[in-house]
Design a protein around this motif. Sequence first.
Motif, PDB file in Angstrom:
ATOM      1  N   ASN A  49      95.640  45.273  67.376  1.00 42.89           N
ATOM      2  CA  ASN A  49      94.641  44.378  67.971  1.00 42.89           C
ATOM      3  C   ASN A  49      94.923  44.160  69.456  1.00 42.89           C
ATOM      4  O   ASN A  49      94.002  44.160  70.281  1.00 42.89           O
ATOM      5  CB  ASN A  49      94.615  43.038  67.229  1.00 42.89           C
ATOM      6  N   ASP A  57      98.642  37.866  70.153  1.00 45.29           N
ATOM      7  CA  ASP A  57      98.269  38.179  68.770  1.00 45.29           C
ATOM      8  C   ASP A  57      99.450  38.840  68.061  1.00 45.29           C
ATOM      9  O   ASP A  57     100.275  39.501  68.685  1.00 45.29           O
ATOM     10  CB  ASP A  57      97.049  39.109  68.701  1.00 45.29           C
ATOM     11  N   TYR A  58      99.482  38.683  66.744  1.00 46.90           N
ATOM     12  CA  TYR A  58     100.564  39.260  65.962  1.00 46.90           C
ATOM     13  C   TYR A  58     100.469  40.786  65.881  1.00 46.90           C
ATOM     14  O   TYR A  58     101.465  41.493  65.961  1.00 46.90           O
ATOM     15  CB  TYR A  58     100.548  38.665  64.536  1.00 46.90           C
ATOM     16  N   LYS A  65     100.826  38.238  57.458  1.00 43.66           N
ATOM     17  CA  LYS A  65     100.780  38.956  58.737  1.00 43.66           C
ATOM     18  C   LYS A  65     101.122  40.441  58.597  1.00 43.66           C
ATOM     19  O   LYS A  65     100.627  41.268  59.364  1.00 43.66           O
ATOM     20  CB  LYS A  65     101.682  38.261  59.751  1.00 43.66           C
ATOM     21  N   ALA A 106      95.805  32.975  59.198  1.00 44.14           N
ATOM     22  CA  ALA A 106      97.251  33.207  59.324  1.00 44.14           C
ATOM     23  C   ALA A 106      98.094  32.268  58.460  1.00 44.14           C
ATOM     24  O   ALA A 106      99.291  32.505  58.293  1.00 44.14           O
ATOM     25  CB  ALA A 106      97.667  33.053  60.790  1.00 44.14           C
ATOM     26  N   CYS A 125     102.693  37.456  69.182  1.00 36.68           N
ATOM     27  CA  CYS A 125     103.046  36.094  68.795  1.00 36.68           C
ATOM     28  C   CYS A 125     102.939  35.931  67.297  1.00 36.68           C
ATOM     29  O   CYS A 125     102.269  36.704  66.610  1.00 36.68           O
ATOM     30  CB  CYS A 125     102.157  35.071  69.508  1.00 36.68           C
ATOM     31  N   TYR A 135      85.169  37.609  73.405  1.00 39.50           N
ATOM     32  CA  TYR A 135      84.041  36.664  73.510  1.00 39.50           C
ATOM     33  C   TYR A 135      84.504  35.230  73.766  1.00 39.50           C
ATOM     34  O   TYR A 135      83.846  34.462  74.459  1.00 39.50           O
ATOM     35  CB  TYR A 135      83.170  36.733  72.233  1.00 39.50           C
ATOM     36  N   GLY A 190      96.063  34.182  68.935  1.00 40.74           N
ATOM     37  CA  GLY A 190      95.431  34.969  67.873  1.00 40.74           C
ATOM     38  C   GLY A 190      94.141  35.601  68.371  1.00 40.74           C
ATOM     39  O   GLY A 190      93.107  35.574  67.709  1.00 40.74           O
ATOM     40  N   CYS A 191      94.249  36.199  69.547  1.00 41.19           N
ATOM     41  CA  CYS A 191      93.062  36.751  70.230  1.00 41.19           C
ATOM     42  C   CYS A 191      92.400  37.874  69.433  1.00 41.19           C
ATOM     43  O   CYS A 191      91.196  38.104  69.557  1.00 41.19           O
ATOM     44  CB  CYS A 191      93.442  37.272  71.615  1.00 41.19           C
ATOM     45  N   GLY A 192      93.182  38.567  68.589  1.00 42.96           N
ATOM     46  CA  GLY A 192      92.611  39.724  67.909  1.00 42.96           C
ATOM     47  C   GLY A 192      92.178  40.754  68.934  1.00 42.96           C
ATOM     48  O   GLY A 192      92.669  40.766  70.074  1.00 42.96           O
ATOM     49  N   PHE A 243      94.622  45.787  59.106  1.00 43.55           N
ATOM     50  CA  PHE A 243      93.497  45.240  59.884  1.00 43.55           C
ATOM     51  C   PHE A 243      93.075  46.311  60.884  1.00 43.55           C
ATOM     52  O   PHE A 243      93.828  46.699  61.771  1.00 43.55           O
ATOM     53  CB  PHE A 243      93.941  43.972  60.616  1.00 43.55           C
ATOM     54  N   VAL A 288     102.297  32.583  64.906  1.00 46.69           N
ATOM     55  CA  VAL A 288     102.041  31.135  64.910  1.00 46.69           C
ATOM     56  C   VAL A 288     102.898  30.386  63.889  1.00 46.69           C
ATOM     57  O   VAL A 288     102.973  29.154  63.930  1.00 46.69           O
ATOM     58  CB  VAL A 288     100.544  30.803  64.665  1.00 46.69           C
TER      59      VAL A 288
HETATM   60  N1  SAH Z   1      90.331  35.500  67.642  1.00 47.71           N
HETATM   61  C1  SAH Z   1      89.655  36.683  67.123  1.00 47.71           C
HETATM   62  C2  SAH Z   1      90.422  37.341  65.960  1.00 47.71           C
HETATM   63  C3  SAH Z   1      90.436  36.593  64.659  1.00 47.71           C
HETATM   64  S1  SAH Z   1      91.021  37.608  63.328  1.00 47.71           S
HETATM   65  C4  SAH Z   1      88.224  36.324  66.757  1.00 47.71           C
HETATM   66  O1  SAH Z   1      87.802  35.210  67.057  1.00 47.71           O
HETATM   67  O2  SAH Z   1      87.513  37.166  66.215  1.00 47.71           O
HETATM   68  C5  SAH Z   1      92.552  36.811  62.934  1.00 47.71           C
HETATM   69  C6  SAH Z   1      93.669  37.218  63.875  1.00 47.71           C
HETATM   70  O3  SAH Z   1      94.839  36.474  63.517  1.00 47.71           O
HETATM   71  C7  SAH Z   1      94.048  38.692  63.784  1.00 47.71           C
HETATM   72  O4  SAH Z   1      93.955  39.277  65.056  1.00 47.71           O
HETATM   73  C8  SAH Z   1      95.500  38.673  63.299  1.00 47.71           C
HETATM   74  O5  SAH Z   1      96.285  39.708  63.874  1.00 47.71           O
HETATM   75  C9  SAH Z   1      95.970  37.309  63.740  1.00 47.71           C
HETATM   76  N2  SAH Z   1      97.104  36.790  62.978  1.00 47.71           N
HETATM   77  C10 SAH Z   1      97.316  36.849  61.632  1.00 47.71           C
HETATM   78  N3  SAH Z   1      98.490  36.259  61.319  1.00 47.71           N
HETATM   79  C11 SAH Z   1      99.040  35.814  62.487  1.00 47.71           C
HETATM   80  C12 SAH Z   1     100.244  35.108  62.829  1.00 47.71           C
HETATM   81  N4  SAH Z   1     101.128  34.747  61.894  1.00 47.71           N
HETATM   82  N5  SAH Z   1     100.453  34.819  64.131  1.00 47.71           N
HETATM   83  C13 SAH Z   1      99.555  35.169  65.089  1.00 47.71           C
HETATM   84  N6  SAH Z   1      98.408  35.833  64.830  1.00 47.71           N
HETATM   85  C14 SAH Z   1      98.155  36.145  63.542  1.00 47.71           C
END
Ligand code: SAH
Length: 255
Positions: free
Chosen positions: A86, A81-82, A4, A165, A137, A65, A59-61, A11, A139
């Motif tokens: 993002n 999201d972490y 993360k 993640a 957040c 969509y 993990g919406c990023g 990222f 996860v």
């Molecule tokens: N949901 C989006 C983004 C996916 S990219 C899509 O469908 O395109 C992966 C995402 O996971 C990134 O936004 C990243 O910040 C998040 N992520 C990575 N490690 C994480 C963690 N430990 N907890 C929560 N989110 C995390």
Amino acid sequence: FTDKDVYQQSFNPQEYLREYYRLSDSQGKTKTFLMENLRALAKMFSLEGLRGNTLIDVGCGPTIYQLLSACENFEEIIALDYTDQNRRELEKWLKKEAGAFDWRPVVEYVCELEGDRGKWAEKEEKLRKKVRQVLKCDVTKANPTEPVSLPPGDCIVSTLCLEGACKDLATFRSALRNISALVKPGGHLVMITVLRETYYAFSNQVFSCLRLEKNEVEEAVQDAGFDVRFSEVHPCPHSDIRFDCDAVLSLVARK
Ligand code: SAH
């Protein structure tokens, strides 16, 4: 394994969006990938019982969509999201700030799937009104939104997050248990996960991906307290050097 902190440091949300989410002028592979995921989401959110008051996106990023079909069925959405940049990028779109990503072609496509391409502006407004909070957040924490305690929602959606993640299957399984606590008994989990992918890349950055099999995902979901109601695999043609996934799994489960 890209953890993360690497996400937080490197990222780049704008590059990610440009590489994977430009429906109008993207290359064939990512376009097919995105359109298939949009169709799967439309199908999953039209299943019986996928409605309620609160939807939580884990993990919406920087993307929306995954909320376009969902927003018709829920009153309030909380996006998690972490990564700071993002969440910031998502907020730019929510607040219609200058430089926000143009989701219109994607929104139009989803409206077309739902029967009326002309309703894109209406859907955008609906979604903007419904997203009430954008929170940090992790996860891998027992309470992913620590120090905030969220009341459990009616549904969680998570797309392309856990496989990036989590460093191994044990972490993936425990992350599913952690996010399971965010949903009420009787509520749903909607997931889109890539199968057998080991990396994805954009703008000279490579991110690792946990190589998952369909049965491993389903077992992890079941062991986190869910019954799988829907599970569908779409093959993903090789030959794109930007990622090496074999297939995409769309899954709906009830807690
Ligand atoms: N949901 C989006 C983004 C996916 S990219 C899509 O469908 O395109 C992966 C995402 O996971 C990134 O936004 C990243 O910040 C998040 N992520 C990575 N490690 C994480 C963690 N430990 N907890 C929560 N989110 C995390």
